[in-house]
Design an enzyme around this catalytic site. Structure first.
Site, short mmCIF file in Angstrom:
data_model
loop_
_atom_site.label_atom_id
_atom_site.label_comp_id
_atom_site.label_asym_id
_atom_site.label_seq_id
_atom_site.Cartn_x
_atom_site.Cartn_y
_atom_site.Cartn_z
CG ASN A 159 6.47 2.34 8.58
OD1 ASN A 159 5.92 2.63 9.64
ND2 ASN A 159 7.64 2.80 8.23
CD GLU A 169 0.77 4.99 2.92
OE1 GLU A 169 1.49 4.22 3.60
OE2 GLU A 169 1.23 5.89 2.20
CB CYS A 202 3.54 1.55 2.88
SG CYS A 202 4.89 1.73 1.72
ZN LIG Z 1 3.62 3.03 0.24
#
Ligand SMILES: [Zn+2]
Length: 135
Positions: free
Chosen positions: A45, A58, A56
Site C-alpha cells: 500500500n 493488491e 492498496c
Molecule cells: Zn483495497
C-alpha cells in the site's frame, strides 16, 4: 493450486509488506500476484496525505503486472500485520474481478495461517465490462 504455491506467495507478500508506505494508517499491507505463466508481481500500500489517493497493495501489484504486459492471473496473496485475516476492500475486489472471477485470493497472516477465496466469491453480481457492451 498447491499449498506450496500458496505459501510461496504468502512469503512474497510478507516481503512486499516491508516496503509499504503507510505513515497515516500504520497498517502496512503486502501482496503477491501470480500470473498464469508463473511470474510473480508484488505490491504494497502507498498512502498519501490526501487520503483518497491511497493505493492498496493488491491494486499496486495488479497495476505493476499490467504495466509489464501481464493480464492473466491465477492467484494473489495478501498479508497484513493483523492476526485476523483481512480480505480486500471493495475497490480491490472490483479491480481483481476485471481479470477474472476464478482468481484465487489468499488472505494470510505472518503466522502462516490463511484462507482462500475466489475473486467471484468475494464480489458476486459484480459490474463488468460485459455490461458495458449492452449499452
Ligand atoms: Zn483495497
Amino acid at each position: 493450486m498447491t499449498i506450496t504455491t500458496y505459501r510461496e506467495l504468502l512469503e512474497r507478500a510478507i516481503e512486499a509488506k516491508k516496503n509499504a508506505y503507510a505513515p497515516y494508517s500504520k497498517f502496512p499491507v503486502g501482496a503477491a500476484l501470480l500470473t498464469t505463466d508463473n511470474s510473480i508481481f508484488t505490491g504494497c500500500n502507498v498512502e498519501n496525505a490526501s487520503y483518497g489517493l491511497t493505493n492498496c497493495a493488491e491494486r499496486t501489484a495488479v497495476y505493476t503486472a499490467v504495466a509489464a504486459g501481464y493480464s492473466n492471473f491465477k492467484a494473489i496473496a495478501i498479508v497484513t500485520n493483523l492476526e485476523e485475516l483481512a480480505t480486500p476492500c471493495g475497490a480491490c475486489r472490483q479491480v481483481l474481478i476485471e481479470f477474472g472471477s476464478e482468481i484465487d485470493i489468499i488472505v494470510g497472516n505472518e503466522k502462516g495461517e490463511y484462507q482462500v477465496y475466489t475473486s467471484g466469491e468475494l464480489l458476486p453480481s459484480c459490474f463488468s465490462g460485459e455490461q458495458l457492451g449492452n449499452l
